[in-house]
Design a protein around this motif. Structure first.
Motif, short mmCIF file in Angstrom:
data_model
loop_
_atom_site.label_atom_id
_atom_site.label_comp_id
_atom_site.label_asym_id
_atom_site.label_seq_id
_atom_site.Cartn_x
_atom_site.Cartn_y
_atom_site.Cartn_z
N GLU A 183 3.68 -1.99 12.98
CA GLU A 183 2.45 -1.23 12.22
C GLU A 183 2.77 -1.24 10.92
O GLU A 183 2.02 -1.64 10.04
CB GLU A 183 2.00 -0.10 12.87
CG GLU A 183 1.70 0.05 14.38
CD GLU A 183 1.84 1.31 15.19
OE1 GLU A 183 1.72 1.37 16.26
OE2 GLU A 183 2.35 2.23 14.41
N VAL A 184 4.00 -0.67 10.51
CA VAL A 184 4.44 -0.53 9.08
C VAL A 184 4.47 -1.73 8.28
O VAL A 184 4.14 -1.85 7.23
CB VAL A 184 5.48 0.64 9.08
CG1 VAL A 184 6.09 0.57 7.64
CG2 VAL A 184 5.11 1.80 9.47
N ALA A 185 5.29 -2.71 9.06
CA ALA A 185 5.36 -4.08 8.49
C ALA A 185 4.01 -4.91 8.16
O ALA A 185 3.72 -5.18 7.22
CB ALA A 185 6.35 -4.90 9.26
N THR A 186 3.25 -4.73 9.06
CA THR A 186 1.89 -5.25 8.97
C THR A 186 1.10 -4.69 7.74
O THR A 186 0.60 -5.19 6.72
CB THR A 186 1.12 -5.31 10.24
OG1 THR A 186 1.92 -5.89 11.32
CG2 THR A 186 -0.26 -5.95 10.18
N GLY A 187 1.04 -3.32 7.72
CA GLY A 187 0.33 -2.50 6.75
C GLY A 187 0.93 -2.80 5.49
O GLY A 187 0.10 -3.02 4.30
N TYR A 188 2.38 -2.76 5.38
CA TYR A 188 2.76 -3.23 3.94
C TYR A 188 2.81 -4.94 3.48
O TYR A 188 2.41 -4.86 2.38
CB TYR A 188 4.32 -2.94 3.87
CG TYR A 188 5.24 -2.63 2.61
CD1 TYR A 188 4.59 -2.04 1.74
CD2 TYR A 188 6.07 -4.00 2.28
CE1 TYR A 188 5.19 -1.87 0.63
CE2 TYR A 188 6.64 -3.73 1.13
CZ TYR A 188 6.41 -2.74 0.37
OH TYR A 188 6.98 -2.48 -1.13
N ALA A 189 2.57 -5.46 4.40
CA ALA A 189 2.28 -6.85 4.04
C ALA A 189 0.82 -7.17 3.26
O ALA A 189 0.49 -7.73 2.39
CB ALA A 189 2.27 -7.84 5.26
#
Ligand code: GLA
Length: 387
Positions: A132-138
């Motif tokens: 979730e966090v990686a996707t949000g940051y991307a």
């Protein structure tokens, strides 16, 4: 650590062009303060050196295409019509984050994404929060959004709560977003204030995977939350000002243990004593008393096993074996429980013996193999490739 050049090549093979950017968000291990986050309490997690990587490139339409390398699967959805996917449940984490960003008023363009991870899935090391966090940051970088780490963590938690359907607290997403190398964070889950605490240089964080897969979405986690709510409701009779179990002291609980139904009382006792242990253990660490920290880890496990009842025999076996190894300061289950991993704090010089002893004890007691990871506390989400 995964190799960014390999990930870039995989992206190029799928999309015929190189990614615009690549980010990584780590998994986590919680050292102490378990099942306290959703009670407005204290947690003490560290981000680990295993992470989920997202390579990304903008598209000029409103579609998001996702390649999940580790699953050999792909999915695509339109940003103006985001629903859950029955065919690709893993994609709900990505869909949920995109939907959360849009609901918060951010505007998003379509994107081609490729995802891969070395956080073991379903092991209690927060592979879903890392995703979730990686996707949000991307999405944040692709769309040049101005979002603080705390906000990103809350958005990611929101995706898990409302879109995936698990009523998890804020700990996992918060540490994946804001972890600090060689530190654990003492996080107050009520106001999200936090303090990075350096980990002792001569101790290692050792994670043992029971290989009993957790089912976080299963009813047990949400059930524990309800039991805590019930405890608050009952305790309000004597302490009308409390908002959460965080507001109840150990002495206040003792005064009314006999007035509460046994099960609710045991759940409350775990949470209230665990908050107390979390604060005391961090104070011990900060004063250099690693042994006291370890003893509180051991007490935490006993409380999770007996009062909160989220351990299983396999995890108890791993913890008992770890606690017997000379040079192991303390050991406990980490994360939600019901399977997954244990965490131990071990003197660097004792790690080799620890691995051999714990693996052998686990094998002979359960017939199962454990996988042991020596982890290094790492930074939270960031770019995996320089700009
Ligand atoms: C899971 C949840 C967290 C936390 C832990 C238990 O990891 O996602 O929010 O509640 O369980 O401490």
């Amino acid at each position: 650590m995964l190799d960014v050049n390999t990930i870039r090549d995989q992206f190029e093979r799928h999309y015929g062009i190189h990614p615009h950017l690549m980010v990584r968000a780590p998994g986590r291990v919680n050292l102490i303060g378990e099942h306290t986050d959703y009670n407005d309490g204290f947690v003490f997690p560290a981000a680990i050196n295993r992470a989920t990587y997202v390579a990304a490139r903008p598209r000029d339409d409103n579609l998001v295409h996702v390649v999940a390398v580790d699953l050999g699967d792909e999915d695509e959805f339109a940003l103006d019509r985001i629903e859950r996917s029955a065919a690709h449940p893993w994609s709900d984490y990505i869909r949920g984050v995109a939907k959360g960003l849009l609901a918060a008023g951010h505007s998003l363009d379509g994107a081609n994404l490729l995802i891969t991870s070395d956080v073991p899935r379903g092991s209690g090391l927060s592979s879903s929060a890392a995703l979730e966090v990686a996707t949000g940051y991307a999405f944040q970088l692709l769309n040049r959004l101005n979002i603080l780490g705390e906000e990103l963590a809350l958005l990611a938690q929101g995706a898990e709560n409302s879109f995936v359907g698990v009523q998890s607290g804020i700990m996992d997403q918060f540490i994946s977003a804001l972890g600090r190398r060689d530190h654990a964070l003492l996080l107050d889950c009520r106001d999200l204030s936090y303090r990075p605490v350096p980990l002792p240089p001569d101790a290692q964080i050792v994670v043992c995977d029971s290989h009993v897969e957790r089912r976080l979405a299963g009813s047990a986690y949400n059930e524990r939350r309800q039991e805590c709510d019930e405890a608050v409701r009952l305790l309000k009779q004597w302490y009308p000002k409390i908002l959460a179990l965080r507001d109840v002291t150990v002495a206040q609980l003792h005064a009314h243990e006999g007035d509460l139904p046994e099960l609710v009382c045991a759940r409350a006792r775990h949470v209230i004593t665990e908050n107390d242990r979390a604060l005391r253990s961090v104070a011990a660490l900060e004063s250099g008393d690693v042994a006291a920290f370890g003893r509180l880890m051991n007490e935490s496990h006993a409380s999770l096993r007996d009062d909160y009842q989220v351990s299983i025999p396999e995890m108890d076996t791993l913890v008992a074996a770890a606690q017997r190894v000379p040079g192991c300061y303390g050991s406990r289950l980490t994360g939600a429980g019901f399977g997954g991993c244990t965490v131990s704090l071990v003197q660097a010089a004792a790690v080799t013996r620890f691995k051999a002893d714990v693996a052998a004890a686990y094998q002979s007691a359960t017939g199962r193999a454990t996988t042991i990871y020596v982890c290094r506390a790492s930074d939270g989400v960031g770019r995996a490739l320089p700009e």
